[in-house]
Write a protein that holds these residues in place. Structure first.
Motif, PDB file in Angstrom:
ATOM      1  N   ASN A   1      -3.558 -15.262  10.343  1.00 53.33           N
ATOM      2  CA  ASN A   1      -2.237 -14.478  10.540  1.00 53.33           C
ATOM      3  C   ASN A   1      -2.083 -13.713  11.709  1.00 53.33           C
ATOM      4  O   ASN A   1      -2.910 -13.270  12.525  1.00 53.33           O
ATOM      5  CB  ASN A   1      -2.535 -13.671   9.137  1.00 53.33           C
ATOM      6  N   TYR A   2      -0.646 -13.517  12.044  1.00 54.42           N
ATOM      7  CA  TYR A   2      -0.317 -12.776  13.110  1.00 54.42           C
ATOM      8  C   TYR A   2       0.082 -11.497  12.231  1.00 54.42           C
ATOM      9  O   TYR A   2       0.651 -11.411  11.220  1.00 54.42           O
ATOM     10  CB  TYR A   2       1.029 -13.312  13.536  1.00 54.42           C
TER      11      TYR A   2
ATOM     12  N   ASP B   1       1.661  -9.076  13.883  1.00 52.09           N
ATOM     13  CA  ASP B   1       2.946  -8.160  14.519  1.00 52.09           C
ATOM     14  C   ASP B   1       4.493  -8.202  14.034  1.00 52.09           C
ATOM     15  O   ASP B   1       4.802  -8.599  13.091  1.00 52.09           O
ATOM     16  CB  ASP B   1       3.131  -8.887  16.035  1.00 52.09           C
TER      17      ASP B   1
ATOM     18  N   THR C   1      -6.151 -15.550  20.560  1.00 51.73           N
ATOM     19  CA  THR C   1      -4.707 -15.729  21.080  1.00 51.73           C
ATOM     20  C   THR C   1      -3.976 -16.860  20.560  1.00 51.73           C
ATOM     21  O   THR C   1      -4.328 -17.943  20.678  1.00 51.73           O
ATOM     22  CB  THR C   1      -4.815 -15.934  22.586  1.00 51.73           C
ATOM     23  N   GLY C   2      -3.167 -16.749  19.851  1.00 50.64           N
ATOM     24  CA  GLY C   2      -1.997 -17.493  19.547  1.00 50.64           C
ATOM     25  C   GLY C   2      -1.035 -18.016  20.190  1.00 50.64           C
ATOM     26  O   GLY C   2      -0.724 -17.495  21.337  1.00 50.64           O
TER      27      GLY C   2
ATOM     28  N   ARG D   1       2.305 -17.076  19.456  1.00 53.55           N
ATOM     29  CA  ARG D   1       3.246 -15.949  19.851  1.00 53.55           C
ATOM     30  C   ARG D   1       2.702 -14.647  20.458  1.00 53.55           C
ATOM     31  O   ARG D   1       3.128 -13.938  20.939  1.00 53.55           O
ATOM     32  CB  ARG D   1       3.772 -15.652  18.326  1.00 53.55           C
ATOM     33  N   SER D   2       1.326 -14.644  19.646  1.00 53.63           N
ATOM     34  CA  SER D   2       0.692 -13.278  19.952  1.00 53.63           C
ATOM     35  C   SER D   2      -0.712 -13.525  19.358  1.00 53.63           C
ATOM     36  O   SER D   2      -1.307 -14.467  19.151  1.00 53.63           O
ATOM     37  CB  SER D   2       1.369 -11.817  19.630  1.00 53.63           C
ATOM     38  N   THR D   3      -1.542 -12.377  19.410  1.00 52.76           N
ATOM     39  CA  THR D   3      -2.838 -12.183  18.942  1.00 52.76           C
ATOM     40  C   THR D   3      -2.941 -12.745  17.409  1.00 52.76           C
ATOM     41  O   THR D   3      -2.021 -12.168  16.844  1.00 52.76           O
ATOM     42  CB  THR D   3      -3.573 -10.904  19.098  1.00 52.76           C
ATOM     43  N   ILE D   4      -3.902 -13.393  16.976  1.00 51.44           N
ATOM     44  CA  ILE D   4      -4.053 -13.689  15.701  1.00 51.44           C
ATOM     45  C   ILE D   4      -5.510 -12.997  15.286  1.00 51.44           C
ATOM     46  O   ILE D   4      -6.526 -13.096  15.985  1.00 51.44           O
ATOM     47  CB  ILE D   4      -3.915 -15.437  15.290  1.00 51.44           C
TER      48      ILE D   4
END
Length: 62
Positions: free
Chosen positions: A59-60, A62, A36-37, A39-42
């Motif tokens: 890296n993201y 999304d 979990t990053g 902004r969102s999942t990495i």
């Protein structure tokens, strides 16, 4: 659109260039790892440089 978190592992491996690293005989210490990053999942790969330093490539998608 299907979220990448539901994507098959081969998709994640391809996006992270996993096969390119293994073709070049780069030792992958861990990965692809889902985290979990901010902004969102990495997704990330952990490897070592020639001096032994740990490198995390993430890296993201999304």
């Amino acid at each position: 659109m299907v979220p990448l978190s539901c994507a098959p592992s081969w998709v994640i491996r391809r996006l992270l260039l996993f096969d390119k690293f293994t073709e070049q005989r780069v030792d992958i210490e861990a990965g692809p790892v889902r985290r979990t990053g901010v902004r969102s999942t990495i997704y990330s790969l952990h490897l070592r440089d020639p001096d032994g330093n740990l490198i995390k490539l993430s890296n993201y998608f999304d």
